[in-house]
Design a protein around this motif. Structure first.
Motif, PDB file in Angstrom:
ATOM      1  N   ARG A   1       0.820  -1.217   0.000  1.00 32.83           N
ATOM      2  CA  ARG A   1       0.000   0.000   0.000  1.00 32.83           C
ATOM      3  C   ARG A   1       0.847   1.257   0.000  1.00 32.83           C
ATOM      4  O   ARG A   1       0.433   2.307  -0.484  1.00 32.83           O
ATOM      5  N   GLY A   2       2.053   1.167   0.568  1.00 32.40           N
ATOM      6  CA  GLY A   2       2.905   2.348   0.603  1.00 32.40           C
ATOM      7  C   GLY A   2       3.520   2.711  -0.729  1.00 32.40           C
ATOM      8  O   GLY A   2       4.115   3.781  -0.865  1.00 32.40           O
TER       9      GLY A   2
ATOM     10  N   GLN B   1       2.265  -0.303  12.367  1.00 33.24           N
ATOM     11  CA  GLN B   1       3.119   0.839  12.054  1.00 33.24           C
ATOM     12  C   GLN B   1       2.290   2.049  11.663  1.00 33.24           C
ATOM     13  O   GLN B   1       2.575   3.176  12.083  1.00 33.24           O
ATOM     14  N   ARG B   2       1.264   1.840  10.901  1.00 29.95           N
ATOM     15  CA  ARG B   2       0.423   2.961  10.492  1.00 29.95           C
ATOM     16  C   ARG B   2      -0.342   3.535  11.674  1.00 29.95           C
ATOM     17  O   ARG B   2      -0.568   4.743  11.759  1.00 29.95           O
ATOM     18  N   ARG B   3      -0.731   2.676  12.603  1.00 22.94           N
ATOM     19  CA  ARG B   3      -1.413   3.183  13.792  1.00 22.94           C
ATOM     20  C   ARG B   3      -0.473   4.022  14.660  1.00 22.94           C
ATOM     21  O   ARG B   3      -0.851   5.046  15.202  1.00 22.94           O
ATOM     22  N   ARG B   4       0.784   3.561  14.794  1.00 19.61           N
ATOM     23  CA  ARG B   4       1.756   4.332  15.573  1.00 19.61           C
ATOM     24  C   ARG B   4       2.016   5.689  14.939  1.00 19.61           C
ATOM     25  O   ARG B   4       2.218   6.688  15.627  1.00 19.61           O
ATOM     26  N   ASN B   5       2.016   5.697  13.595  1.00 22.07           N
ATOM     27  CA  ASN B   5       2.267   6.957  12.897  1.00 22.07           C
ATOM     28  C   ASN B   5       1.009   7.810  12.744  1.00 22.07           C
ATOM     29  O   ASN B   5       1.080   8.918  12.221  1.00 22.07           O
TER      30      ASN B   5
ATOM     31  N   THR C   1      -1.409   7.162  10.761  1.00 22.13           N
ATOM     32  CA  THR C   1      -1.812   7.199   9.353  1.00 22.13           C
ATOM     33  C   THR C   1      -2.446   5.868   8.986  1.00 22.13           C
ATOM     34  O   THR C   1      -1.813   5.008   8.393  1.00 22.13           O
ATOM     35  N   VAL C   2      -3.679   5.723   9.381  1.00 20.62           N
ATOM     36  CA  VAL C   2      -4.388   4.487   9.058  1.00 20.62           C
ATOM     37  C   VAL C   2      -5.575   4.826   8.179  1.00 20.62           C
ATOM     38  O   VAL C   2      -6.712   4.912   8.642  1.00 20.62           O
ATOM     39  N   PRO C   3      -5.324   5.081   6.900  1.00 18.18           N
ATOM     40  CA  PRO C   3      -6.441   5.395   6.011  1.00 18.18           C
ATOM     41  C   PRO C   3      -7.272   4.155   5.741  1.00 18.18           C
ATOM     42  O   PRO C   3      -6.789   3.029   5.878  1.00 18.18           O
TER      43      PRO C   3
ATOM     44  N   GLN D   1       2.306  -3.957   9.220  1.00 14.94           N
ATOM     45  CA  GLN D   1       1.961  -2.766   8.450  1.00 14.94           C
ATOM     46  C   GLN D   1       0.859  -1.975   9.140  1.00 14.94           C
ATOM     47  O   GLN D   1       0.932  -0.741   9.263  1.00 14.94           O
ATOM     48  N   LEU D   2      -0.158  -2.667   9.654  1.00 16.61           N
ATOM     49  CA  LEU D   2      -1.249  -2.002  10.354  1.00 16.61           C
ATOM     50  C   LEU D   2      -0.759  -1.339  11.635  1.00 16.61           C
ATOM     51  O   LEU D   2      -1.102  -0.186  11.935  1.00 16.61           O
TER      52      LEU D   2
END
Length: 515
Positions: free
Chosen positions: A99-100, A501-505, A507-509, A498-499
């Motif tokens: 996704r990135g 990491q996006r939550r920590r950042n 950025t969970v679109p 991946q999920l």
């Protein structure tokens, strides 16, 4: 971006087709995998699904043309579309994993393994034809199959494709061009392909003198068996008697074992009313050549349902052992969804559901010199089924035999793809393989995957040669069953990480369904 992604996926499907026997451009398997990786990197799930589906159609539709030789276009197209659903699911999964926007070669390769495993077992028992590993019979990568099996070889092909995609992405992405890393990824792909050349492929072993008979079919023979019953059996008994004459004259070596293909006897030797006549003809040839004969036949065993069998006959004794095919081919040896399938082809009700066997495909054949050789059997498409061949080796098979017909598939590439699978199995298990077909392509294959005494399609031929018997177990026998579970664990871990990491950042679109 959408048209470019879909065009790339289509080109990837064509590349995968060209990698297989018939075209023999094995490096294009890596290119095809890399194309799908690039087509799905940064794409939506919907685009990934569509890209994978188009890749599957471009790959399988021309590959499976042989499926319509007698059945007509509708079953062929239905088979192609159904098979393309698996790369479609793969494309959606790759879109999630990437996704990135960056290609992830290790996770992508693991996802390929899962797709191929799904095709191997679903639906209706699966149809694992056209797996990535079977495109690599002439590739330097082939040596790796003795370590990680066909699933692991497919993983390496997909990994190489992923590295190619990383290299292209690094070199051509305007926003992230990186010459050093791009060239490094391409070099890693080349090293991955060449490294298996260092894996030894031993071919030593006690020799077994083999005679394999390819009888061909008469001109009026079709899938409806319009030739007079007994025609095929007459061909094989005659050719075997001719071999006996040549042996007696000293022009041919004495065979330790004679092998006939699938369905070589078109008379049922186990039928109560007609069996004795067929048996008399078979045993007459066996006694004439004075060697065990292992042959294929269909028998109802006195009942109503047929069995696909391999029978071994001994000189002076007659029938010795029987193997019943375990892994039946859906839509060929049994008909799922019969009421629906009737709308696709008039052939449906000409196919009677066979009864599967339950025992591993091994038979012990006593030889004239006092030895006993254990043969591992994989009838026709069983050669592409991992457990069929692996279980035979685990049961002590010293030589693998693949009796097949191929008469139903015309002059396309099916026969070339079939014997290529036997070549891969030879290296995977470190065994000689006798691939013997009614119409070709037949061949005697040594454990290094080399074909000796190969035949052409639709010819009569006799293959004679000494093949080494081997009993050593390759690492693939132990490791290959673990490839798919480990790949599944890697994919799940990749999605979870991946999920997280996006939550920590922060950025969970939401998962995008279109782009």
């Amino acid at each position: 971006m959408l048209p470019h992604r879909l065009l790339l996926a289509l080109c990837g499907g064509v590349a995968l087709l060209l990698a297989f026997p018939g075209y023999d451009a094995w490096p294009l398997a890596l290119v095809g995998c890399g194309a799908l990786a690039l087509a799905t990197a940064g794409a939506s799930v919907r685009t990934g699904l569509l890209a994978g589906f188009l890749l599957g159609l471009a790959w399988y539709t021309p590959m499976f043309t042989w499926a319509g030789t007698y059945a007509g276009p509708m079953p062929w197209l239905a088979m192609s579309v159904a098979s393309a659903l698996y790369p479609a699911a793969l494309g959606g999964l790759l879109a999630l994993l990437q996704r990135g926007g960056a290609v992830r070669p290790l996770l992508g390769a693991a996802a390929w393994v899962l797709m191929e495993q799904a095709r191997a077992v679903t639906p209706f028992g699966g149809f694992p034809w056209g797996r990535l590993g079977f495109s690599q019979a002439d590739s330097p990568l082939l040596g790796a199959v003795s370590l990680v099996g066909v699933p692991g070889l497919g993983l390496l092909v997909a990994l190489g494709g992923g590295l190619l995609a990383v290299g292209v992405q690094r070199l051509m992405d305007p926003g992230r061009a990186d010459l050093r890393r791009g060239l490094g990824a391409l070099a890693a792909a080349a090293a991955l392909v060449l490294a298996p050349l260092l894996v030894p492929r031993p071919v030593d072993g006690d020799p077994l003198q083999v005679a394999a008979v390819q009888g061909d079919i008469p001109e009026d023979f079709t899938r409806t068996l319009t030739a007079e019953p007994g025609t095929m059996l007459e061909r094989y008994t005659t050719m075997t008697r001719d071999l006996a004459t040549e042996v007696a004259a000293g022009s041919s070596p004495y065979p330790d074992v004679v092998l006939w293909p699938e369905g070589a006897s078109d008379l049922d030797p186990l039928r109560p009313d007609g069996g004795p006549a067929a048996t008399e003809r078979i045993t007459g040839a066996v006694d004439a050549v004075d060697a065990p004969v292992v042959l294929g036949a269909v028998s109802r065993r006195g009942g109503e349902a047929p069995h696909n069998l391999v029978l071994s006959y001994l000189p002076g004794e007659g029938l010795d052992e029987v193997y019943t095919k375990v892994y039946l081919a859906p839509f060929g040896e049994f008909m799922p969804l019969r009421p629906l399938m009737r709308h696709l082809s008039p052939w449906v009700d000409r196919i009677t559901d066979f009864v599967p066997g339950t025992e591993v495909g091994v038979v012990d054949v006593p030889l004239r010199d006092g030895r006993t050789v254990r043969l591992g059997l994989g009838i026709c498409f069983e050669v592409v089924v991992d457990p069929a061949m692996r279980d035979a080796v685990l049961e002590g098979a010293e030589l693998l035999v693949v009796p097949t017909s191929n008469a139903w598939f015309g002059e396309g590439d099916q026969a070339a793809q079939h014997i290529a699978a036997s070549r891969v199995r030879a290296v995977e298990h470190g065994r000689s393989v006798v691939h013997v077909s009614n119409v070709g392509i037949s061949g005697l294959i040594t454990p290094d995957g080399v074909v000796h005494e190969g035949t052409d399609l639709f010819t009569q031929d006799l293959l004679e040669g000494a093949l080494p018997l081997r009993s050593a177990t390759t690492p693939a026998v132990v490791l290959s069953p673990w490839v798919a579970p480990l790949a599944a664990a890697a994919v799940v871990a990749g999605l979870v990480l991946q999920l997280l990491q996006r939550r920590r950042n922060g950025t969970v679109p939401p998962v995008r369904l279109s782009r």
